[in-house]
Enzyme design. Structure first.
Site, PDB file in Angstrom:
ATOM      1  CB  ALA A  80      -0.154  -4.041   3.350  1.00 58.52           C
TER       2      ALA A  80
ATOM      3  N   GLY B  16      -0.008  -0.005  -5.518  1.00 59.90           N
ATOM      4  CA  GLY B  16       0.417  -0.090  -4.258  1.00 59.90           C
ATOM      5  C   GLY B  16      -0.908   0.016  -3.219  1.00 59.90           C
ATOM      6  CG  ASN B  17      -0.837  -1.759   0.206  1.00 57.43           C
ATOM      7  OD1 ASN B  17      -0.524  -1.364   1.479  1.00 57.43           O
ATOM      8  ND2 ASN B  17       0.100  -2.694  -0.064  1.00 57.43           N
ATOM      9  NE  ARG B  18      -7.188   3.789   0.146  1.00 63.42           N
ATOM     10  CZ  ARG B  18      -7.063   4.851  -0.635  1.00 63.42           C
ATOM     11  NH1 ARG B  18      -6.195   6.019  -0.331  1.00 63.42           N
ATOM     12  NH2 ARG B  18      -7.763   5.303  -1.854  1.00 63.42           N
ATOM     13  CB  SER B  19      -0.112  -0.706   4.494  1.00 62.53           C
ATOM     14  OG  SER B  19       0.671  -0.895   5.778  1.00 62.53           O
TER      15      SER B  19
END
Ligand code: C5P
Length: 271
Positions: free
Chosen positions: A101, A29-32
């Site tokens: 994102a 995943g990512n931090r958005s």
């Protein structure tokens, strides 16, 4: 007072960050946080637009007056988005804002069961008294044997934004304005803005909002600073191709993007 210049316009906004499953409990995943997309959706709705927000893994309250559809992975986001675009009696939408994102890659294999840590090189020794490590399962999609340094095979996800641009050019989708977002960091040779310009050329969207994220700005913070770039190929002559937005709350960035959308949708906008 807010302008009511998006009345009757249909706008789809994606927000948040996709999660690409690895097994039933893990993902890439990512931090958005999704805050920029949510703020934009709220502003657009307050200005009269009929807004659908496709939210990937966000932890935010549904903005009032906005239809929210929740998704997990990039492929789910793409499916939901294409569903929105195919709906509405096939008449298309006035704008798509790709703020989410989207992961560029996903694990090639999603294991049916939680991937086990097998004993062997690269794993910690079992603590005294604990059960021995469980044997590796075999077969496709199951745990591979222990290796020194395990790796995850990845498959490229579709570039959804570029796909929209292409489908519109081919006459397959009707979309008035296509807006992308890009979080960029500069390096010694190239500024974040130059990376943004190259990305706009590559993606072909009408508008690209570039956030410089190196200075703790952008992800997971309330304020954003951004430069809004417009595509020279689709922008009316005389319109500015670049506009620096003052650092401020994400709602103000959202309002500036709404200004551009409203302007580009005006019948005399020339594109
Ligand atoms: O290439 P990058 O991820 O920086 O591009 C950002 C823009 O492209 C965003 O608008 C994002 O929503 C979109 N994107 C996409 N599909 C991908 C990757 C990014 O639509 N697979």
């Amino acid at each position: 007072a807010l302008p009511y210049d998006l009345a009757g316009r249909r706008i789809v906004v994606t927000a948040g960050g996709t999660r690409e499953p690895l097994d039933p409990v893990r993902f890439l995943g990512n931090r958005s946080s999704g805050r920029q997309g949510y703020a934009l959706a709220l502003v657009a709705a307050a200005r009269g637009a009929d807004v659908t927000l496709i939210a990937a893994n966000t932890d935010l309250l549904d903005p009032p007056g906005v239809t929210v559809r929740r998704v997990g992975s990039a492929l789910e986001l793409q499916h939901a988005l294409l569903g929105e675009l195919a709906g509405a009696g096939g008449s298309g939408v006035d704008a798509v804002v790709m703020n989410a994102a989207v992961a560029d890659f996903r694990p090639s294999i999603v294991a049916d069961h939680k991937i086990k840590k097998v004993s062997g090189a690269g794993t910690e020794p079992a603590a005294a008294g604990t059960a021995p490590a469980e044997p590796a399962e075999t077969g496709p999609g199951r745990t591979e044997p222990a290796e020194a340094g395990r790796s995850i095979a990845l498959t490229e996800n579709p570039d959804i934004l570029r796909g929209l641009v292409r489908a519109r050019a081919a006459g397959e989708l009707t979309i008035g304005v296509i807006v992308g977002f890009a979080a960029e960091t500069g390096d010694q040779q190239t500024s974040a803005l130059d990376f943004g310009r190259a990305k706009l050329a590559r993606k072909g969207s009408d508008v690209l909002v570039v956030n410089e994220v190196s200075g703790g700005q952008g992800f997971e913070v309330a304020d954003n600073a951004a430069v809004v770039l417009q595509n020279p190929d689709t922008t009316a002559p005389g319109e500015p191709l670049q506009r620096q937005l003052a650092r401020g709350p994400k709602a103000l960035i959202g309002a500036a993007v709404c200004d551009l959308i409203a302007q580009r949708l005006r019948p005399d906008a020339g594109s």
